[in-house]
Design a protein around this motif. Structure first.
Motif, PDB file in Angstrom:
ATOM      1  N   LYS A 184      -6.502  22.683  10.871  1.00  0.00           N
ATOM      2  CA  LYS A 184      -5.085  22.664  10.463  1.00  0.00           C
ATOM      3  C   LYS A 184      -4.910  21.995   9.102  1.00  0.00           C
ATOM      4  N   ARG A 185      -6.016  21.666   8.430  1.00  0.00           N
ATOM      5  CA  ARG A 185      -5.972  21.024   7.107  1.00  0.00           C
ATOM      6  C   ARG A 185      -5.273  19.667   7.140  1.00  0.00           C
ATOM      7  N   MET A 186      -5.413  18.944   8.254  1.00  0.00           N
ATOM      8  CA  MET A 186      -4.899  17.577   8.275  1.00  0.00           C
ATOM      9  C   MET A 186      -5.833  16.688   7.459  1.00  0.00           C
ATOM     10  N   ASP A 187      -5.318  15.507   7.068  1.00  0.00           N
ATOM     11  CA  ASP A 187      -6.183  14.562   6.366  1.00  0.00           C
ATOM     12  C   ASP A 187      -6.953  13.715   7.387  1.00  0.00           C
ATOM     13  N   LEU A 188      -7.784  12.787   6.881  1.00  0.00           N
ATOM     14  CA  LEU A 188      -8.641  11.993   7.769  1.00  0.00           C
ATOM     15  C   LEU A 188      -7.835  11.324   8.876  1.00  0.00           C
ATOM     16  N   LEU A 189      -6.666  10.759   8.500  1.00  0.00           N
ATOM     17  CA  LEU A 189      -5.850  10.071   9.506  1.00  0.00           C
ATOM     18  C   LEU A 189      -5.395  11.031  10.603  1.00  0.00           C
ATOM     19  N   GLY A 190      -4.958  12.221  10.183  1.00  0.00           N
ATOM     20  CA  GLY A 190      -4.514  13.208  11.152  1.00  0.00           C
ATOM     21  C   GLY A 190      -5.640  13.635  12.084  1.00  0.00           C
ATOM     22  N   VAL A 191      -6.821  13.800  11.517  1.00  0.00           N
ATOM     23  CA  VAL A 191      -7.977  14.196  12.324  1.00  0.00           C
ATOM     24  C   VAL A 191      -8.314  13.119  13.347  1.00  0.00           C
ATOM     25  N   VAL A 192      -8.246  11.850  12.924  1.00  0.00           N
ATOM     26  CA  VAL A 192      -8.518  10.741  13.843  1.00  0.00           C
ATOM     27  C   VAL A 192      -7.479  10.712  14.961  1.00  0.00           C
ATOM     28  N   VAL A 193      -6.194  10.886  14.592  1.00  0.00           N
ATOM     29  CA  VAL A 193      -5.141  10.877  15.618  1.00  0.00           C
ATOM     30  C   VAL A 193      -5.378  12.009  16.622  1.00  0.00           C
ATOM     31  N   LEU A 194      -5.684  13.196  16.135  1.00  0.00           N
ATOM     32  CA  LEU A 194      -5.912  14.302  17.064  1.00  0.00           C
ATOM     33  C   LEU A 194      -7.136  14.063  17.949  1.00  0.00           C
ATOM     34  N   GLY A 195      -8.179  13.483  17.385  1.00  0.00           N
ATOM     35  CA  GLY A 195      -9.362  13.172  18.184  1.00  0.00           C
ATOM     36  C   GLY A 195      -9.057  12.168  19.286  1.00  0.00           C
ATOM     37  N   ILE A 207       0.845  -1.202   0.000  1.00  0.00           N
ATOM     38  CA  ILE A 207       0.000   0.000   0.000  1.00  0.00           C
ATOM     39  C   ILE A 207       0.876   1.246   0.000  1.00  0.00           C
ATOM     40  N   ARG A 208       1.923   1.232   0.814  1.00  0.00           N
ATOM     41  CA  ARG A 208       2.800   2.393   0.915  1.00  0.00           C
ATOM     42  C   ARG A 208       3.462   2.701  -0.436  1.00  0.00           C
ATOM     43  N   ILE A 209       3.977   1.663  -1.090  1.00  0.00           N
ATOM     44  CA  ILE A 209       4.673   1.893  -2.362  1.00  0.00           C
ATOM     45  C   ILE A 209       3.677   2.307  -3.451  1.00  0.00           C
ATOM     46  N   ALA A 210       2.516   1.637  -3.483  1.00  0.00           N
ATOM     47  CA  ALA A 210       1.494   2.025  -4.462  1.00  0.00           C
ATOM     48  C   ALA A 210       1.079   3.477  -4.241  1.00  0.00           C
ATOM     49  N   ALA A 211       0.964   3.883  -2.972  1.00  0.00           N
ATOM     50  CA  ALA A 211       0.547   5.257  -2.655  1.00  0.00           C
ATOM     51  C   ALA A 211       1.572   6.261  -3.157  1.00  0.00           C
ATOM     52  N   ILE A 212       2.865   5.912  -3.020  1.00  0.00           N
ATOM     53  CA  ILE A 212       3.911   6.821  -3.520  1.00  0.00           C
ATOM     54  C   ILE A 212       3.845   6.896  -5.042  1.00  0.00           C
ATOM     55  N   LEU A 213       3.769   5.717  -5.694  1.00  0.00           N
ATOM     56  CA  LEU A 213       3.805   5.679  -7.160  1.00  0.00           C
ATOM     57  C   LEU A 213       2.594   6.385  -7.763  1.00  0.00           C
ATOM     58  N   ARG A 214       1.431   6.241  -7.145  1.00  0.00           N
ATOM     59  CA  ARG A 214       0.203   6.769  -7.731  1.00  0.00           C
ATOM     60  C   ARG A 214      -0.248   8.073  -7.097  1.00  0.00           C
ATOM     61  N   GLY A 215       0.499   8.555  -6.083  1.00  0.00           N
ATOM     62  CA  GLY A 215       0.127   9.822  -5.461  1.00  0.00           C
ATOM     63  C   GLY A 215      -1.177   9.780  -4.701  1.00  0.00           C
ATOM     64  N   TRP A 216      -1.532   8.590  -4.136  1.00  0.00           N
ATOM     65  CA  TRP A 216      -2.768   8.479  -3.353  1.00  0.00           C
ATOM     66  C   TRP A 216      -2.753   9.429  -2.166  1.00  0.00           C
ATOM     67  N   GLN A 217      -3.881  10.004  -1.862  1.00  0.00           N
ATOM     68  CA  GLN A 217      -4.029  10.864  -0.685  1.00  0.00           C
ATOM     69  C   GLN A 217      -5.319  10.503   0.043  1.00  0.00           C
ATOM     70  N   LEU A 218      -5.337  10.728   1.335  1.00  0.00           N
ATOM     71  CA  LEU A 218      -6.597  10.629   2.071  1.00  0.00           C
ATOM     72  C   LEU A 218      -7.373  11.924   1.888  1.00  0.00           C
ATOM     73  N   PRO A 219      -8.705  11.877   2.036  1.00  0.00           N
ATOM     74  CA  PRO A 219      -9.480  13.114   1.944  1.00  0.00           C
ATOM     75  C   PRO A 219      -9.213  14.030   3.144  1.00  0.00           C
ATOM     76  N   LYS A 220      -9.406  15.319   2.920  1.00  0.00           N
ATOM     77  CA  LYS A 220      -9.406  16.286   4.033  1.00  0.00           C
ATOM     78  C   LYS A 220     -10.843  16.719   4.296  1.00  0.00           C
ATOM     79  N   GLY A 221     -11.084  17.256   5.468  1.00  0.00           N
ATOM     80  CA  GLY A 221     -12.421  17.742   5.784  1.00  0.00           C
ATOM     81  C   GLY A 221     -12.683  19.049   5.054  1.00  0.00           C
ATOM     82  N   PRO A 222     -13.936  19.536   5.099  1.00  0.00           N
ATOM     83  CA  PRO A 222     -14.242  20.829   4.483  1.00  0.00           C
ATOM     84  C   PRO A 222     -13.505  21.952   5.202  1.00  0.00           C
ATOM     85  N   VAL A 223     -13.247  23.040   4.497  1.00  0.00           N
ATOM     86  CA  VAL A 223     -12.603  24.198   5.129  1.00  0.00           C
ATOM     87  C   VAL A 223     -13.585  24.819   6.122  1.00  0.00           C
ATOM     88  N   ILE A 224     -13.150  25.009   7.376  1.00  0.00           N
ATOM     89  CA  ILE A 224     -14.017  25.623   8.391  1.00  0.00           C
ATOM     90  C   ILE A 224     -13.315  26.821   8.996  1.00  0.00           C
TER      91      ILE A 224
END
Lengths: 211, 211, 211
Positions: free
Chosen positions: B35-46, A194-211
């Motif tokens: 702080k514009r963290m991703d889902l994982l970061g938000v879970v860790v902070l929670g 998963i780690r290597i695939a994420a680097i190669l493909r630029g996978w990211q987790l979603p972020k929450g909405p801007v608040i």
């Protein structure tokens, strides 16, 4: 940390553990050099990054003194790597791909060591996954806090998330009664893939909405 | 952490403990999202904000594995709250008054749990107060350090100070031989009342002279 | 932490330990005041700087509760110093030379206490030196992390390095069978002498190349 010599799987894990320790020490040392720390600071960052995750895990499970004080090989290895990186940092910087690969190997190995130790200590599902993830990532988080940055892994990239996936796989296989000689390499490979695939493909987790 | 089921006071404390855990998890998740963290970061902070104080307390008192690894309800609850906040953060932001109230309830509850645990472990006056204050505030301090900020509670607002007052009251009542069924709610109310009064009236602690 | 009253050397160490605690508390309080923290924040920084190193050491060696909860003298002393500094910080700022000298005394004393405790717990060479260095420096590092700075000692000045030298001397003398009444003062003097010489002559450790 590992019962070296009790069988092939464990010898391989011990070798990978040392390899991961060296890779993590190098990553810590490079951060210290980039932050313009002096030799002492670079050594501290190298040692903390390499051993911090396992130390936090052992504190939480009350297995003290932590692993690297029982077997100082980890500390000598991290110290040696740190000093080499301090002397020729550009050689390591240029090997970016190799460094990422070794880091991924270390990530999978540390996850497996942490989660299987938690299972041996009879922790539950959340505890077993958290101990594995912490073993693999807490050193890097302390490194970033000492360097006065928001830890990288909280912000982007599939890194701790790869560990979570591997920890869940390891827990479920263990519960299903599969032998450690199978569960450990499978879970480590899940993390690394998963780690290597994420680097190669630029996978990211979603972020929450801007608040 | 609490001996649920041994009596009314303790059932109430356990319920408030879970409520406080949820409130602290939400506050940690909101910081992560801001702080514009991703889902994982938000879970860790929670998770860290909700359980960090109790984990540090249990490490210092050598009661391991820490409470949330013995009863994973805390971890599942914090995880669930964190994910809900991640999905609909604005709904939580808009409920600012309710959030502050729940946070104050959590503050009083965590103080009481930490200080009474320290008393059970025969710590002295300073130790009992510090363990209570740490239970209530260390999670938030680690949250701010992970978010690369000076911890809010070191700079302004009556927050940890309300805990100190409650911890002193609990220690003195305990020494005077008053039953836990009385001391625990009284001390918690002291914390909650001071905290809410401080918010409503804008109380601040003094700062030192500029140097 | 020290077996006060078992002999002259140990009484002297206990006295120096309290002196170092006071000096470290003052340095923490001054950072808190400079960062515009309120009274509570200043107290937290004073207590953490004074006792944090020993607390981390005791956690790693599983000697809990940590020393300052067994003998609360350390906490009361640090609290008193912190409040005095809060009231008259400029008087302490003006005594810069005295403060540096007391800090150096504390550094040597804390190193000796940490390393000799590690030797009593049968740690190895790396572990004994690290425990001493951590006892002397971890409080200051947590202080800087709470103040949202890269820890000073990672960046410049001969500070932790003086501790490393003293720890190595203490370990080697101990292995050679020299009595504690000799090894402890010698190792402390090594730390203090290197630290003071480094201040007077502006010694620095090298930094790595810019990368």
């Amino acid at each position: 940390m590992t019962a070296a010599g009790t069988g092939g799987t464990f010898d391989v894990i011990y070798a990978l553990d040392l390899l991961g320790t060296a890779a993590f020490a190098a990553s810590g040392a490079l951060v210290g050099i980039r932050k313009r720390m002096d030799l002492l600071g670079v050594v501290v960052l190298g040692l903390v990054t390499a051993t911090g995750g396992g130390v936090v895990r052992d504190l939480l499970m009350n297995d003290t003194p932590p692993f690297c004080f029982k077997n100082e090989t980890y500390l000598y290895l991290a110290l040696a790597v740190t000093i080499i990186v301090f002397l020729i940092p550009r050689k390591f910087e240029r090997q970016r791909k190799t460094m990422l690969l070794l880091d991924a190997l270390g990530l999978g190995t540390f996850l497996v060591i942490g989660t299987s130790k938690a299972l041996a200590f009879k922790l539950g599902f959340m505890g077993s996954v958290i101990m594995g993830v912490m073993t693999a990532t807490a050193g890097g988080m302390i490194r970033d806090m000492l360097g006065n940055e928001i830890p990288l892994i909280l912000q982007r990239e599939i890194y701790a998330s790869a560990c979570i996936a591997g920890g869940i796989v390891l827990y479920l296989l263990h519960r299903a009664g599969v032998a450690a000689a199978v569960t450990l390499p499978v879970a480590a490979l899940v993390v690394i893939a998963i780690r290597i695939a994420a680097i190669l493909r630029g996978w990211q987790l979603p972020k929450g909405p801007v608040i």
